[in-house]
Design an enzyme around this catalytic site. Structure first.
Site, PDB file in Angstrom:
ATOM      1  N   THR A 120       0.819  -1.219   0.000  1.00 24.55           N
ATOM      2  CA  THR A 120       0.000   0.000   0.000  1.00 24.55           C
ATOM      3  C   THR A 120       0.845   1.257   0.000  1.00 24.55           C
ATOM      4  O   THR A 120       1.912   1.267   0.609  1.00 24.55           O
ATOM      5  CB  THR A 120      -0.857   0.013   1.292  1.00 24.55           C
ATOM      6  OG1 THR A 120      -1.685  -1.131   1.289  1.00 24.55           O
ATOM      7  CG2 THR A 120      -1.726   1.255   1.412  1.00 24.55           C
TER       8      THR A 120
ATOM      9  N   ARG B 282     -11.995 -10.077  -1.794  1.00 24.65           N
ATOM     10  CA  ARG B 282     -11.709  -9.446  -0.502  1.00 24.65           C
ATOM     11  C   ARG B 282     -11.381  -7.950  -0.659  1.00 24.65           C
ATOM     12  O   ARG B 282     -10.618  -7.561  -1.523  1.00 24.65           O
ATOM     13  CB  ARG B 282     -10.524 -10.166   0.157  1.00 24.65           C
ATOM     14  CG  ARG B 282     -10.079  -9.572   1.494  1.00 24.65           C
ATOM     15  CD  ARG B 282      -8.896  -8.640   1.356  1.00 24.65           C
ATOM     16  NE  ARG B 282      -8.367  -8.209   2.645  1.00 24.65           N
ATOM     17  CZ  ARG B 282      -7.535  -7.185   2.816  1.00 24.65           C
ATOM     18  NH1 ARG B 282      -7.139  -6.482   1.785  1.00 24.65           N
ATOM     19  NH2 ARG B 282      -7.102  -6.858   4.005  1.00 24.65           N
TER      20      ARG B 282
ATOM     21  N   ASP C 234      -9.194  -2.161   4.112  1.00 23.12           N
ATOM     22  CA  ASP C 234      -9.608  -0.863   4.656  1.00 23.12           C
ATOM     23  C   ASP C 234      -9.407   0.288   3.660  1.00 23.12           C
ATOM     24  O   ASP C 234     -10.093   1.301   3.736  1.00 23.12           O
ATOM     25  CB  ASP C 234      -8.794  -0.556   5.916  1.00 23.12           C
ATOM     26  CG  ASP C 234      -7.289  -0.565   5.618  1.00 23.12           C
ATOM     27  OD1 ASP C 234      -6.828  -1.483   4.912  1.00 23.12           O
ATOM     28  OD2 ASP C 234      -6.571   0.341   6.088  1.00 23.12           O
TER      29      ASP C 234
ATOM     30  N   THR D 155      -2.216   1.803   7.163  1.00 25.87           N
ATOM     31  CA  THR D 155      -1.674   0.687   6.395  1.00 25.87           C
ATOM     32  C   THR D 155      -1.503  -0.493   7.342  1.00 25.87           C
ATOM     33  O   THR D 155      -1.475  -0.335   8.545  1.00 25.87           O
ATOM     34  CB  THR D 155      -0.351   1.077   5.694  1.00 25.87           C
ATOM     35  OG1 THR D 155       0.120  -0.039   4.933  1.00 25.87           O
ATOM     36  CG2 THR D 155       0.721   1.491   6.667  1.00 25.87           C
ATOM     37  N   GLY D 156      -1.413  -1.677   6.763  1.00 26.96           N
ATOM     38  CA  GLY D 156      -1.327  -2.879   7.584  1.00 26.96           C
ATOM     39  C   GLY D 156      -2.570  -3.732   7.408  1.00 26.96           C
ATOM     40  O   GLY D 156      -3.252  -3.644   6.377  1.00 26.96           O
TER      41      GLY D 156
ATOM     42  N   GLY E  35      -5.850  -4.719   7.033  1.00 26.15           N
ATOM     43  CA  GLY E  35      -7.042  -3.916   6.806  1.00 26.15           C
ATOM     44  C   GLY E  35      -8.239  -4.307   7.638  1.00 26.15           C
ATOM     45  O   GLY E  35      -9.011  -3.453   8.085  1.00 26.15           O
TER      46      GLY E  35
HETATM   47  C1  SD4 Z   1      -5.281  -3.928   3.115  1.00 22.60           C
HETATM   48  N1  SD4 Z   1      -4.360  -2.132   4.397  1.00 22.60           N
HETATM   49  O1  SD4 Z   1      -5.756  -4.202   2.028  1.00 22.60           O
HETATM   50  C2  SD4 Z   1      -4.193  -2.888   3.193  1.00 22.60           C
HETATM   51  C3  SD4 Z   1      -2.879  -3.598   3.097  1.00 22.60           C
HETATM   52  C4  SD4 Z   1      -1.670  -2.810   3.449  1.00 22.60           C
HETATM   53  O2  SD4 Z   1       0.619  -2.663   3.388  1.00 22.60           O
HETATM   54  O3  SD4 Z   1      -1.698  -1.728   4.011  1.00 22.60           O
HETATM   55  N2  SD4 Z   1      -0.514  -3.316   3.140  1.00 22.60           N
HETATM   56  O4  SD4 Z   1      -5.623  -4.496   4.141  1.00 22.60           O
END
Ligand code: SD4
Length: 345
Positions: free
Chosen positions: A206, A234, A237, A257-258, A260
């Site tokens: 992301t 899927r 967030d 980020t992270g 979601g």
């Molecule tokens: C998600 N938040 O699709 C995103 C993934 C992400 O670094 O941030 N990756 O869940």
């Protein structure tokens, strides 16, 4: 000078006007010239910031800056964001993106395939439709009708390798940077270099970007391929306004980020904005929501990474992550730099 009515007064106040010489008249000399700033997630943010800064430093809007900034990352072939990124578990890259301006205008696309710049499609949704969100084939159809070209359905070299590797086990286990962190000794330089996992896979997917322009307006953007090898269909967030991204010009702008799913659970970015509204600094506000996620996840918190970056309307910024390994890029008048985020544990 142009007389303005009461409505105009309120509207223009939110554009950074502090006072007036006569009731109803604008004194242009008191226009706030805010110092622009742009903050974006992960190390890819450094390059993206350069494009955003070109806009901001020449008096452009935060909205243009956050769109043009993340387009740089979407453009990179063999990158963790955009069409070169990891596919879903059926082998198709599906993209999510969102954008929000200083007036609560927002747009997003999700589960979008074969379009190179989801962020620009999100902006068109915001500006050209009565809706906030378009998904899947409908989003693609809209993009094509807006002149975006349909790219080939093929994986980049890195993504193909990663997918072939993943197929050997076919287990869904989002890793972001947590697994890698626990594998590397803390005194190893690689511990603080969260680019790729030791097996060569990307540790995130992301880029999120928030900016304040010289007129005192905030905007934000977020674009992602989501979690690699996710179930088909899927959404994370990132395309969800209030979860992956939120902007309230009177308060601040936040992007996540992270993992979601765990950002959605707490309406993460909106929650950070609400803490800033209560007077918390951007970093404190991010930390409070990270703590909330850890309370909810209990011992499972060790398996996920969640991170927020935030700017308030004064141009102060901050970040916080659940675990070590998150970095973010900040470009202001002082230059462009990559900073390590503080984290809970
Ligand atoms: C998600 N938040 O699709 C995103 C993934 C992400 O670094 O941030 N990756 O869940």
């Amino acid at each position: 000078m142009k007389p303005i009515n009461r409505r105009g007064f309120i509207h223009l106040s939110s554009f950074g006007l502090t006072s007036f010489t006569l009731p109803g008249f604008i004194n242009k000399s008191v226009l706030i010239n805010k110092k622009p700033i742009v903050v974006s997630t992960w190390d890819a943010g450094l390059n993206a910031n350069l494009a955003a800064w070109k806009v901001l430093s020449t008096g452009g809007t935060a909205l243009d800056a956050v769109e043009q900034g993340v387009m740089v990352t979407e453009n990179e072939i063999n990158c963790c964001v955009g069409l070169g990124a990891n596919p879903d578990r059926d082998g198709h890259v599906t993209l999510d993106a969102s954008i929000m301006d200083h007036q609560f205008n927002c747009g997003s696309v999700a589960f979008l395939e074969r379009i190179k710049h989801p962020i620009s499609v999100a902006r068109r949704v915001m500006e050209k439709t009565p809706h906030v969100m378009l998904v899947g084939s409908g989003a693609q159809q809209f993009a094509i009708s807006e002149g975006f070209s349909l790219e080939k359905d093929e994986l980049s070299k890195d993504a193909k390798n990663a997918y072939e590797n993943w197929l050997k086990k076919s287990t869904y286990k989002p890793i972001y940077n947590v697994e890698r962190q626990s594998e590397i000794p803390k005194n190893d330089a690689a511990y603080n270099a969260p680019h790729k996992l030791s097996n060569g896979e990307w540790n995130h997917d992301t880029i999120g970007m928030i900016a304040l322009d010289a007129q005192g307006n905030l905007s934000g953007s977020c674009t992602t391929s989501g979690a690699g090898f996710k179930m088909r269909g899927r959404l994370g967030d990132s395309p969800i306004i209030g979860a992956g991204l939120y902007v309230d010009n009177e308060v601040g702008a936040v992007v996540a980020t992270g993992q979601g799913e765990d950002v959605i659970r707490v309406a993460g970015s909106s929650a950070v904005v609400e803490f800033m509204r209560q007077g918390k600094s951007p970093k404190e506000a991010c930390k409070l929501v990270i703590e909330r996620i850890r309370r909810i996840k209990k011992e499972k918190a060790k398996d996920i990474q969640v991170c927020f970056i935030a700017i308030n309307n004064k141009g102060e910024y901050g970040a916080y992550a659940l675990h070590n390994g998150f970095n973010y890029a900040v470009h202001s008048e002082k230059g462009n730099e990559l900073l390590e985020s503080e984290f809970l544990d």
